[in-house]
Design a protein around this motif. Structure first.
Motif, mmCIF file in Angstrom:
data_model
loop_
_atom_site.group_PDB
_atom_site.id
_atom_site.type_symbol
_atom_site.label_atom_id
_atom_site.label_comp_id
_atom_site.label_asym_id
_atom_site.label_seq_id
_atom_site.Cartn_x
_atom_site.Cartn_y
_atom_site.Cartn_z
ATOM 1 N N MET A 49 42.908 -1.579 27.239
ATOM 2 C CA MET A 49 42.945 -0.479 26.730
ATOM 3 C C MET A 49 44.217 0.334 25.952
ATOM 4 S SD MET A 49 42.513 1.233 29.853
ATOM 5 C CE MET A 49 43.203 2.725 30.156
ATOM 6 N N SER A 50 45.031 -0.839 25.031
ATOM 7 C CA SER A 50 45.526 -0.165 23.489
ATOM 8 C C SER A 50 44.544 -0.506 22.411
ATOM 9 C CB SER A 50 46.593 -1.036 23.729
ATOM 10 O OG SER A 50 47.151 -0.735 22.193
ATOM 11 N N PHE A 51 43.475 -1.572 22.966
ATOM 12 C CA PHE A 51 42.789 -1.572 21.942
ATOM 13 C C PHE A 51 41.809 -0.213 21.713
ATOM 14 C CE2 PHE A 51 38.645 -2.567 20.291
ATOM 15 C CZ PHE A 51 38.737 -3.104 18.872
ATOM 16 N N ASN A 52 41.253 0.139 23.185
ATOM 17 C CA ASN A 52 40.411 1.925 23.071
ATOM 18 C C ASN A 52 41.019 2.651 22.888
ATOM 19 O OD1 ASN A 52 38.289 -0.087 23.998
ATOM 20 N ND2 ASN A 52 38.774 0.221 26.130
ATOM 21 N N THR A 53 42.365 2.872 23.111
ATOM 22 C CA THR A 53 42.601 3.543 22.421
ATOM 23 C C THR A 53 43.593 3.703 20.869
ATOM 24 O OG1 THR A 53 44.498 3.823 24.255
ATOM 25 C CG2 THR A 53 45.061 5.079 22.222
ATOM 26 N N THR A 54 43.513 3.176 20.267
ATOM 27 C CA THR A 54 43.677 2.704 18.561
ATOM 28 C C THR A 54 42.555 2.749 18.459
ATOM 29 O OG1 THR A 54 45.932 0.893 18.941
ATOM 30 C CG2 THR A 54 45.061 1.029 17.045
ATOM 31 N N TYR A 58 34.958 2.032 18.644
ATOM 32 C CA TYR A 58 33.976 1.102 19.069
ATOM 33 C C TYR A 58 33.949 1.202 20.468
ATOM 34 C CZ TYR A 58 35.952 -1.926 15.452
ATOM 35 O OH TYR A 58 36.302 -2.444 14.566
ATOM 36 N N GLY A 59 34.069 2.711 20.944
ATOM 37 C CA GLY A 59 33.399 3.000 22.075
ATOM 38 C C GLY A 59 33.388 2.583 23.535
ATOM 39 N N TRP A 77 35.135 -7.040 10.452
ATOM 40 C CA TRP A 77 34.481 -5.923 11.553
ATOM 41 C C TRP A 77 34.782 -4.736 11.414
ATOM 42 C CZ3 TRP A 77 30.434 -5.877 14.509
ATOM 43 C CH2 TRP A 77 29.332 -7.094 14.723
ATOM 44 N N VAL A 78 35.324 -4.053 9.985
ATOM 45 C CA VAL A 78 36.135 -1.854 10.017
ATOM 46 C C VAL A 78 35.529 -1.600 10.034
ATOM 47 C CG1 VAL A 78 37.971 -1.189 8.623
ATOM 48 C CG2 VAL A 78 38.499 -3.855 9.505
ATOM 49 N N ASN A 79 34.203 -1.550 9.934
ATOM 50 C CA ASN A 79 33.667 -0.241 9.405
ATOM 51 C C ASN A 79 32.044 -0.472 10.174
ATOM 52 O OD1 ASN A 79 34.710 1.734 8.590
ATOM 53 N ND2 ASN A 79 34.345 0.409 6.456
ATOM 54 N N ARG A 80 32.572 -1.861 11.145
ATOM 55 C CA ARG A 80 30.846 -1.632 12.315
ATOM 56 C C ARG A 80 31.459 -1.705 13.661
ATOM 57 N NH1 ARG A 80 29.687 -8.032 9.821
ATOM 58 N NH2 ARG A 80 28.239 -7.291 11.100
ATOM 59 N N PRO A 82 29.666 -4.100 17.083
ATOM 60 C CA PRO A 82 29.093 -4.848 18.002
ATOM 61 C C PRO A 82 27.997 -4.353 18.367
ATOM 62 C CG PRO A 82 31.250 -4.702 18.590
ATOM 63 C CD PRO A 82 31.143 -3.107 17.571
ATOM 64 N N ALA A 83 27.260 -5.108 18.987
ATOM 65 C CA ALA A 83 25.986 -5.482 19.762
ATOM 66 C C ALA A 83 26.692 -5.959 21.166
ATOM 67 C CB ALA A 83 25.082 -6.377 19.489
ATOM 68 N N LEU A 84 25.612 -5.882 22.229
ATOM 69 C CA LEU A 84 26.466 -5.804 23.484
ATOM 70 C C LEU A 84 27.424 -7.295 23.348
ATOM 71 C CD1 LEU A 84 24.087 -4.645 25.637
ATOM 72 C CD2 LEU A 84 26.778 -3.559 25.218
ATOM 73 N N ASP A 85 26.677 -8.128 22.886
ATOM 74 C CA ASP A 85 27.110 -9.868 22.498
ATOM 75 C C ASP A 85 28.302 -10.145 22.649
ATOM 76 O OD1 ASP A 85 26.207 -12.894 21.147
ATOM 77 O OD2 ASP A 85 25.785 -12.494 23.009
ATOM 78 N N ASN A 86 29.476 -9.363 21.562
ATOM 79 C CA ASN A 86 30.652 -9.983 20.942
ATOM 80 C C ASN A 86 31.510 -8.502 22.549
ATOM 81 O OD1 ASN A 86 29.167 -9.772 19.280
ATOM 82 N ND2 ASN A 86 30.456 -9.404 18.293
ATOM 83 N N GLY A 87 31.128 -7.910 24.048
ATOM 84 C CA GLY A 87 31.911 -7.209 24.457
ATOM 85 C C GLY A 87 31.860 -6.711 24.940
ATOM 86 N N PHE A 88 31.753 -6.123 26.082
ATOM 87 C CA PHE A 88 32.665 -4.642 26.154
ATOM 88 C C PHE A 88 33.032 -4.651 27.168
ATOM 89 C CE2 PHE A 88 30.454 -0.884 28.626
ATOM 90 C CZ PHE A 88 30.762 0.098 27.500
ATOM 91 N N SER A 89 34.227 -3.289 26.925
ATOM 92 C CA SER A 89 35.641 -3.617 27.822
ATOM 93 C C SER A 89 35.618 -2.341 28.876
ATOM 94 C CB SER A 89 36.714 -3.485 26.900
ATOM 95 O OG SER A 89 36.697 -2.787 26.338
ATOM 96 N N THR A 90 34.644 -1.578 29.120
ATOM 97 C CA THR A 90 34.891 0.045 28.970
ATOM 98 C C THR A 90 34.447 0.045 30.736
ATOM 99 O OG1 THR A 90 34.273 1.468 27.255
ATOM 100 C CG2 THR A 90 33.931 1.902 29.213
ATOM 101 N N PRO A 91 33.587 -1.128 31.080
ATOM 102 C CA PRO A 91 33.951 -1.422 32.583
ATOM 103 C C PRO A 91 34.882 -1.901 33.606
ATOM 104 C CG PRO A 91 31.617 -2.326 31.997
ATOM 105 C CD PRO A 91 32.826 -2.114 30.689
ATOM 106 N N VAL A 92 35.773 -2.938 32.685
ATOM 107 C CA VAL A 92 37.015 -3.402 33.467
ATOM 108 C C VAL A 92 38.319 -2.404 32.991
ATOM 109 C CG1 VAL A 92 38.802 -5.300 32.931
ATOM 110 C CG2 VAL A 92 35.871 -6.024 32.439
#
Length: 98
Positions: A49-54, A58-59, A77-80, A82-92
């Motif tokens: 949650m903190s990462f998504n707020t900060t 990255y959506g 990774w500052v201006n990029r 990632p693809a799905l392979d790196n992880g997707f935290s929104t559902p959690v």
């Protein structure tokens, strides 16, 4: 996130009272496993949650990140995004309502 899905399953089984998951998380004191699992999940979700707020750009996707302080993208990774392979935290994170 894909690798964490396995951990989340173990944690939820421990919270639900599964003895195998409890022995895996706390072999010396399986009765403490539900609280250990809950503590870990809360910390993980608070971190997401903190990462998504900060870093809302990255959506919900997780780039490669540093873990030597607050979770932050590695310099490459500052201006990029990632693809799905790196992880997707929104559902959690959507499951967690503090």
């Amino acid at each position: 996130m894909s690798k964490e899905a396995l951990q989340i399953m173990v944690y939820t089984h421990a919270i639900a009272g599964n003895s195998s998951a409890a022995r895996f998380l706390a072999p010396q004191a399986p009765q403490t496993a539900p609280q250990i699992a809950l503590d870990i999940l809360v910390k993980k979700l608070d971190t997401y949650m903190s990462f998504n707020t900060t870093y809302p750009g990255y959506g919900g996707f997780l780039p490669w990140f540093t873990n030597d302080g607050p979770l932050q993208p590695t310099p490459d990774w500052v201006n990029r995004v990632p693809a799905l392979d790196n992880g997707f935290s929104t559902p959690v994170t959507e499951l967690y309502a503090p």
